[in-house]
Design an enzyme around this catalytic site. Structure first.
Site, mmCIF file in Angstrom:
data_model
loop_
_atom_site.group_PDB
_atom_site.id
_atom_site.type_symbol
_atom_site.label_atom_id
_atom_site.label_comp_id
_atom_site.label_asym_id
_atom_site.label_seq_id
_atom_site.Cartn_x
_atom_site.Cartn_y
_atom_site.Cartn_z
ATOM 1 N N SER A 199 0.836 -1.204 0.000
ATOM 2 C CA SER A 199 0.000 0.000 0.000
ATOM 3 C C SER A 199 0.868 1.251 0.000
ATOM 4 O O SER A 199 0.571 2.238 -0.669
ATOM 5 C CB SER A 199 -0.932 -0.009 1.203
ATOM 6 N N ARG A 203 0.389 3.325 -3.516
ATOM 7 C CA ARG A 203 -0.356 4.588 -3.413
ATOM 8 C C ARG A 203 0.377 5.701 -4.162
ATOM 9 O O ARG A 203 -0.205 6.406 -4.986
ATOM 10 C CB ARG A 203 -0.522 4.980 -1.949
ATOM 11 N N ASN A 207 -0.785 7.236 -7.926
ATOM 12 C CA ASN A 207 -1.088 8.665 -8.069
ATOM 13 C C ASN A 207 -0.221 9.310 -9.134
ATOM 14 O O ASN A 207 -0.722 10.061 -9.974
ATOM 15 C CB ASN A 207 -0.882 9.374 -6.732
#
Lengths: 269, 156
Positions: A199, A203, A207
């Site tokens: 994660s 993440r 993005n």
């Protein structure tokens, strides 16, 4: 624009998503993304080097604007770390957080540069045919950072609690030390140890990759005609402005998670 | 998503940057900031102390001023008293001196009076003897009548 063949949306986007790869051995793993490594190292030298340059001339008296800016940054990072980590943060955690924040922020900010100018310019000057300018849109970079943090997590866990304490925690938390609960605890901890770096890295990667891709889609639109150019420019401006938030926010989140994971490793359960 | 050696290379770069920051960037700046913090804290404390001292000094100076006024008044009063005393003493001394002078003058007057009377008496005695000689028309034997003459003289 930067391809030799005919320009289609597929070839344009495909070209901009191609890494400048160098093979260093046999097998799929033995490749290096030259663009990612060079941009990352360059930005690191710029960012950390700037800090070092300012810090070398730092005075305890009245600081000049440059020093005040760096102190503001350091104080901001230090304040975040102080709220999360309870221990001697100056020994490692706070400077590590500063490194993460500055480096990731600069790597994310590469997204602001007009990609075709940058890549086109590099192709003209250095004859490189593929160049990904955003290192954090390379999953290797985000995984590298996340795995480094993950190793630090395990290192500090063992350092603080001892090897026995760490293994004990793997089997006895969070549900309890009953022998029957050991498998459940272990499974739970394994999931946590796997999900944390995933994660953490995905993440940031998601993005930045999405941000890059949206720019590319807008520039594809811009190539369709005058109306497309106008609308794509307006939307591109809007996306770039919104991207300022994403770039800073993702760098900040990455830093905070780094501090959180490392400080969690310091705590006994 | 192609994971390859870049991962390890970036991890090494990351580790080097962290090491550099931990070693060379963070400590000097932290030291500078902490030193300044201490300096500012000390400055504020010194200012507070200074203000307290100023207040204290103000109180003390007012007290000293009051005491000085008091002392000044005392000194003036004493000086007045002393001046009065000196005047009194001077008066007494002058009076004494005057008395003494008067007494001296009186004594001198008395003495001079006595001398004048004495010389007058002798002169009268001489006149008396000359008168008596003339009256008697003869020489008075001064030796023979010395007793008589002395007696006469004393009676004058």
């Amino acid at each position: 624009m930067a391809t030799g063949q005919e320009l289609t949306p597929t070839s344009y986007i495909g070209h901009h998503l191609t890494f400048n790869t160098a093979a260093v051995g046999d097998g799929a793993f033995s490749h290096l993304h030259v663009d990612t490594l060079i941009t990352g190292a360059f930005l690191g030298f710029i960012g950390i080097g700037f800090l070092w340059w300012v810090v070398r001339g730092a005075t305890a008296g009245v600081p000049n604007r440059r020093q005040a800016f760096v102190e503001l940054l350091v104080d901001f990072v230090d304040g975040q770390v102080k709220g999360i980590f309870h221990g001697n943060r100056h020994a490692f955690v706070a400077p590590a957080a500063l490194t993460v924040f500055v480096w990731v922020l600069l790597m994310n900010a590469m997204d602001f540069l007009p990609i075709d100018w940058l890549v086109g310019g590099l192709e003209k000057v250095f004859h490189v045919h593929a160049w990904r300018p955003v290192p954090t849109a390379d999953v290797n970079t985000t995984f590298a950072l996340a795995l480094a943090v993950w190793l630090l997590m395990i290192f500090f866990s063992i350092k603080v609690k001892g090897l026995g304490g760490w293994v004990h925690e793997l089997f006895c938390s969070p549900f309890g030390s009953n022998v029957l609960l050991w498998p459940a605890n272990f499974l739970f901890n394994m999931i946590e140890y796997i999900s944390k770096p995933l994660s953490h890295s995905l993440r940031l990667f998601g993005n930045m990759y999405a941000g890059e891709l949206i720019f590319l889609l807008l520039w594809v639109w811009a190539a369709t005609g005058l109306a497309g150019t106008i609308f794509a420019s307006i939307l591109g401006l809007g996306w770039a402005i919104f991207h300022i938030l994403i770039v800073v926010l993702q760098a900040f989140i990455f830093m905070v998670l780094t501090v959180v994971y490392i400080s969690m490793a310091h705590e006994s359960h | 998503m192609n994971i390859n050696l870049t991962l390890l290379a970036q991890a090494v770069t990351f580790a080097l940057f962290i090491w550099f920051t931990v070693k060379f960037v963070w400590p000097p700046l932290l030291r500078a900031m902490e030193t300044r913090q201490k300096t500012i804290a000390e400055g504020l404390a010194a200012g507070e102390r200074g203000r307290n001292e100023l207040e204290l000094a103000g109180k003390k100076s007012a007290e000293v001023l009051r005491e000085a006024k008091h002392q000044g008044a005392d000194i003036v009063a004493q000086a007045e008293k002393r001046a009065a005393q000196i005047i009194e003493e001077a008066k007494a001394a002058a009076k004494e001196e005057g008395d003494r002078l008067i007494a001296g003058a009186k004594a001198q007057i008395e003495q001079e009076t006595f001398q004048a009377r004495e010389s007058l008496r002798q002169r009268v005695a001489g006149l008396v003897v000359a008168g008596a000689e003339k009256i008697l028309e003869r020489e008075v034997d001064a030796k023979a009548h010395a007793d008589l003459l002395v007696t006469l003289e004393k009676q004058l």
